[in-house]
Write an enzyme that holds these catalytic residues in place. Structure first.
Site, short mmCIF file in Angstrom:
data_model
loop_
_atom_site.label_atom_id
_atom_site.label_comp_id
_atom_site.label_asym_id
_atom_site.label_seq_id
_atom_site.Cartn_x
_atom_site.Cartn_y
_atom_site.Cartn_z
N LYS A 2 -34.02 15.86 18.17
CA LYS A 2 -32.62 15.68 18.57
C LYS A 2 -32.55 15.39 20.05
O LYS A 2 -33.20 16.07 20.84
CB LYS A 2 -31.83 16.96 18.26
CG LYS A 2 -30.35 16.83 18.51
CD LYS A 2 -29.71 18.07 19.15
CE LYS A 2 -30.04 18.24 20.59
NZ LYS A 2 -29.24 19.26 21.29
N ASN A 60 -34.31 25.33 23.30
CA ASN A 60 -33.45 24.56 24.22
C ASN A 60 -32.11 25.21 24.50
O ASN A 60 -31.39 24.82 25.40
CB ASN A 60 -33.22 23.14 23.65
CG ASN A 60 -32.60 23.17 22.27
OD1 ASN A 60 -32.79 24.12 21.51
ND2 ASN A 60 -31.84 22.15 21.94
N TYR A 61 -31.76 26.24 23.72
CA TYR A 61 -30.39 26.78 23.78
C TYR A 61 -30.42 28.26 24.15
O TYR A 61 -31.13 29.05 23.53
CB TYR A 61 -29.76 26.59 22.39
CG TYR A 61 -28.30 26.95 22.28
CD1 TYR A 61 -27.38 26.51 23.22
CD2 TYR A 61 -27.85 27.71 21.21
CE1 TYR A 61 -26.05 26.82 23.09
CE2 TYR A 61 -26.50 28.03 21.08
CZ TYR A 61 -25.60 27.59 22.02
OH TYR A 61 -24.27 27.90 21.91
N ASN A 97 -2.21 -11.54 -14.92
CA ASN A 97 -1.89 -11.63 -13.49
C ASN A 97 -2.76 -10.66 -12.68
O ASN A 97 -2.87 -9.49 -13.01
CB ASN A 97 -0.40 -11.26 -13.33
CG ASN A 97 0.01 -11.13 -11.88
OD1 ASN A 97 -0.53 -11.80 -11.01
ND2 ASN A 97 0.99 -10.27 -11.62
N ALA A 111 0.82 -1.22 0.00
CA ALA A 111 0.00 0.00 0.00
C ALA A 111 0.86 1.26 0.00
O ALA A 111 0.47 2.29 0.55
CB ALA A 111 -0.90 -0.01 1.24
N ARG A 163 -3.22 8.36 -10.40
CA ARG A 163 -4.30 8.41 -11.39
C ARG A 163 -5.67 8.69 -10.76
O ARG A 163 -6.63 8.98 -11.46
CB ARG A 163 -4.35 7.08 -12.17
CG ARG A 163 -3.29 6.98 -13.23
CD ARG A 163 -3.20 5.58 -13.78
NE ARG A 163 -2.59 4.65 -12.83
CZ ARG A 163 -2.53 3.34 -13.00
NH1 ARG A 163 -3.06 2.79 -14.07
NH2 ARG A 163 -1.95 2.56 -12.10
N GLN A 197 8.35 1.61 2.99
CA GLN A 197 9.11 1.59 1.74
C GLN A 197 9.47 3.04 1.40
O GLN A 197 8.59 3.84 1.09
CB GLN A 197 8.28 0.96 0.61
CG GLN A 197 9.08 0.77 -0.66
CD GLN A 197 8.20 0.39 -1.86
OE1 GLN A 197 7.00 0.60 -1.87
NE2 GLN A 197 8.84 -0.17 -2.88
C1 UD1 Z 1 0.93 -5.28 -10.95
C2 UD1 Z 1 1.68 -6.50 -11.53
C3 UD1 Z 1 0.97 -6.95 -12.82
C4 UD1 Z 1 -0.49 -7.23 -12.55
C5 UD1 Z 1 -1.17 -6.02 -11.90
C6 UD1 Z 1 -2.56 -6.37 -11.46
C7 UD1 Z 1 4.02 -6.16 -10.90
C8 UD1 Z 1 5.39 -5.85 -11.40
N1 UD1 Z 1 3.05 -6.17 -11.80
O1 UD1 Z 1 1.09 -4.23 -11.90
O2 UD1 Z 1 1.59 -8.13 -13.31
O3 UD1 Z 1 -1.16 -7.59 -13.76
O4 UD1 Z 1 -0.43 -5.60 -10.73
O5 UD1 Z 1 -3.27 -5.23 -11.05
O6 UD1 Z 1 3.86 -6.43 -9.74
N2 UD1 Z 1 3.27 -0.78 -4.67
C9 UD1 Z 1 4.06 -0.50 -3.61
N3 UD1 Z 1 5.33 -0.08 -3.85
C10 UD1 Z 1 5.85 0.04 -5.10
C11 UD1 Z 1 5.01 -0.26 -6.18
C12 UD1 Z 1 3.72 -0.67 -5.93
O7 UD1 Z 1 3.65 -0.61 -2.45
O8 UD1 Z 1 7.02 0.42 -5.22
C13 UD1 Z 1 1.90 -1.25 -4.40
C14 UD1 Z 1 0.82 -0.31 -4.92
O9 UD1 Z 1 0.43 0.60 -3.90
C15 UD1 Z 1 -0.31 -1.27 -5.30
C16 UD1 Z 1 0.43 -2.57 -5.65
O10 UD1 Z 1 1.72 -2.48 -5.10
O11 UD1 Z 1 -1.17 -1.52 -4.21
C17 UD1 Z 1 0.55 -2.84 -7.17
O12 UD1 Z 1 1.30 -1.82 -7.77
P1 UD1 Z 1 0.96 -1.21 -9.19
O13 UD1 Z 1 1.97 -0.18 -9.50
O14 UD1 Z 1 -0.48 -0.83 -9.24
O15 UD1 Z 1 1.25 -2.47 -10.15
P2 UD1 Z 1 0.65 -2.68 -11.58
O16 UD1 Z 1 1.39 -1.84 -12.56
O17 UD1 Z 1 -0.83 -2.55 -11.53
MG MG Z 2 -2.31 -1.57 -10.12
#
Ligand code: UD1
Ligand code: MG
Length: 471
Positions: free
Chosen positions: A359, A394-395, A181, A11, A17, A84
């Site tokens: 209320k 009331n107030y 995926n 997260a 976006r 992170q």
């Molecule tokens: C990722 C997958 C992709 C899959 C897709 C599904 C990878 C490389 N790719 O891509 O194969 O089809 O999800 O939705 O994993 N996040 C972090 N730190 C980071 C980057 C991301 O915490 O440095 C978290 C984001 O907050 C998010 C999740 O990881 O909750 C996924 O990251 P996102 O950048 O959305 O990956 P996708 O490009 O969607």
């Molecule tokens: Mg994503």
């Protein structure tokens, strides 16, 4: 001994976006935040398999706010907040999890979830888990087929093992693959620890991809799900509204199956925390929130909003009413256009009519307040009838004061009670009175000034088209 599972929820991303200045995990949806859905699904899953689960929510962007929310709303779970520093990719996020959560390396399995898949439930997690166990796999990834694979990592299957190729790195041929995926995985912890160390960033995005943990010729399997819906990711406002739509349908259809007459499942918003008994009718455009309970035989007419309230058997809430922290007793009638504010406590068969606001007031059995009134900070006894246009004053600008009206009293229209004040039982207050002194049991109170009537004097005041013609 039950298996130990570490739940890593990624997260830390920016969620650019979405276009709002709220960290994506904290975007509201049906009374929860996006992140809550992932935590709840994982917790339900762990509970249903008697797994010993510990959670690590990887935070980055707005980390304090995310952690504060989770601590407040998931205090029943053991949750750590690995940090992170830079968003270098999903593999880097999982490294932060292992670095900052000392317990994580000692778990048997690691479940990885994203923070932006609110339609995911414990059902999909259970399927994934069972596949892992049955196949004695080292890791499994949830996949699904979609006619629009753009943006997703593609699943490249081999006789043994599989790979995930990200969109940016895929060849033209690989881009035609429709199995993608979902971003949901379960790993043997030992396996992912070994693999994580060797993941590099030699790819088009220059990111550390967690998807590189899956390899040809290894004991890893993609588990392909029939439906795309549970994995719907929220990356944009359009996807958020799609998720809301799906979630709303899921809740409404499940209520319908349990015997609740949700008249229009596409235009009724019922949060998952709301409890509704069978035999209840909910008309369109209602919004039911939070810890609300609605008992059988109740009817909620269109456009009504109810938050954290209890609605007892046989109640009729008429259209466009707004209730918040209210208790509505058996067979009451409320509205249309009524407002019940926090602390409203209605006994059985109370009648609250149009444009009435209540209320912090307790109204006993069969009290009637039918039109255009304000009842605040009050205790009203059984069978009291309150006429149109009644106001509790009331107030005083500093403090709120109590109005008490004893049972079986009759309060005429257009009266004001200047609190604190006590009206006895079986009292009668005449219409148009401003009451600032207590009235005893069976007392009669009248405070309006005497009427003066002058014959033929109207002509002095009636002007223009109202003027009385002489002769
Ligand atoms: C990722 C997958 C992709 C899959 C897709 C599904 C990878 C490389 N790719 O891509 O194969 O089809 O999800 O939705 O994993 N996040 C972090 N730190 C980071 C980057 C991301 O915490 O440095 C978290 C984001 O907050 C998010 C999740 O990881 O909750 C996924 O990251 P996102 O950048 O959305 O990956 P996708 O490009 O969607
Ligand atoms: Mg994503």
């Amino acid at each position: 001994m039950s298996d130990k599972i570490g739940v890593a929820i990624l997260a830390a991303g920016l969620g650019k976006r979405m276009g709002v200045d709220i960290a994506k995990p904290l975007i509201p949806l049906m009374g929860k935040k996006l992140l809550d859905f992932s935590i709840d699904a994982a917790a339900d899953f762990a509970r249903s398999h008697s797994l010993n689960a510990q959670f690590g929510v990887v935070v980055g962007h707005q980390k304090e706010k995310v952690a504060e929310h989770v601590k407040l709303h998931h205090s029943d779970k053991e949750i750590s907040f690995p940090f992170q520093k830079e968003q270098l990719g999903t593999a880097d996020a999982l490294r932060s999890y292992f670095n900052d959560c000392p317990w994580a390396k000692d778990t048997d399995f690691t479940l990885v979830l994203c923070a932006d898949t609110p339609l995911l439930t414990s059902t999909e997690l259970s399927t994934l888990w069972e596949e892992l166990k049955t196949n004695q796999a080292k890791a499994v990834a949830a996949s699904f087929k979609t006619p629009k694979p753009t943006g997703y990592g593609r699943i490249v299957r081999f006789d043994k093992g599989f790979q995930i190729v990200e969109e940016k790195d895929a060849s033209e041929e690989q881009r035609q693959i429709t199995e993608v995926n979902s971003g949901l995985y379960i790993f043997e912890t030992k396996m992912i620890l070994e693999n994580l160390a060797s993941i590099d960033s030699n790819n088009k995005a220059g990111e550390f991809y967690l998807t590189d943990a899956f390899k040809k010729d290894s004991d890893v399997y993609p588990v392909c799900f029939d439906s795309e819906t549970p994995f719907l990711g929220v990356n944009s406002p359009v996807q958020l509204s799609n998720a809301l739509h799906q979630l709303k349908l899921r809740i409404n259809e499940s209520l319908q199956a349990s015997g609740v007459l949700v008249m229009d499942k596409a235009h009724t918003y019922i949060e998952p925390t709301v409890q509704i008994s069978a035999g209840t009718t909910i008309y369109p455009n209602c919004f039911l929130h939070g810890e609300t309970t609605i008992e059988s035989g109740a009817t909620v007419e269109p456009g009504t909003i109810i938050k954290d309230s209890v609605i007892k058997t046989g109640v009729l809430i008429k259209a466009y009413s707004y209730l918040e922290n209210a208790l509505v007793g058996e067979s009451c009638q409320v509205g249309p256009y009524a407002r019940l504010r926090p602390g409203t406590d209605l006994g059985e068969k109370v009648k609250i009519g149009n444009f009435v606001e209540v209320k912090k007031a307790k109204l006993e059995k069969a009290v009637s307040v039918s039109h255009l009134s304000y009842v605040g900070d009050a205790e009203v006894g059984e069978n009291v009838n309150i006429g149109c246009g009644f106001i509790t004053c009331n107030y005083d600008g500093e403090a709120k004061h109590l109005t008490k009206i004893g049972k079986d009293s009759f309060i005429g229209s257009d009266t004001q009670m200047i609190a604190p004040i006590n009206i006895g039982e079986r009292a009668f207050v005449a219409s148009g009175s401003t009451i600032n002194q207590d009235v005893p049991d069976e007392g009669f109170a009248l405070s309006r000034s005497r009427q003066v009537t002058k014959e033929k004097m109207a002509s002095r005041f009636l002007k223009g088209k109202w003027a009385i013609k002489k002769g």
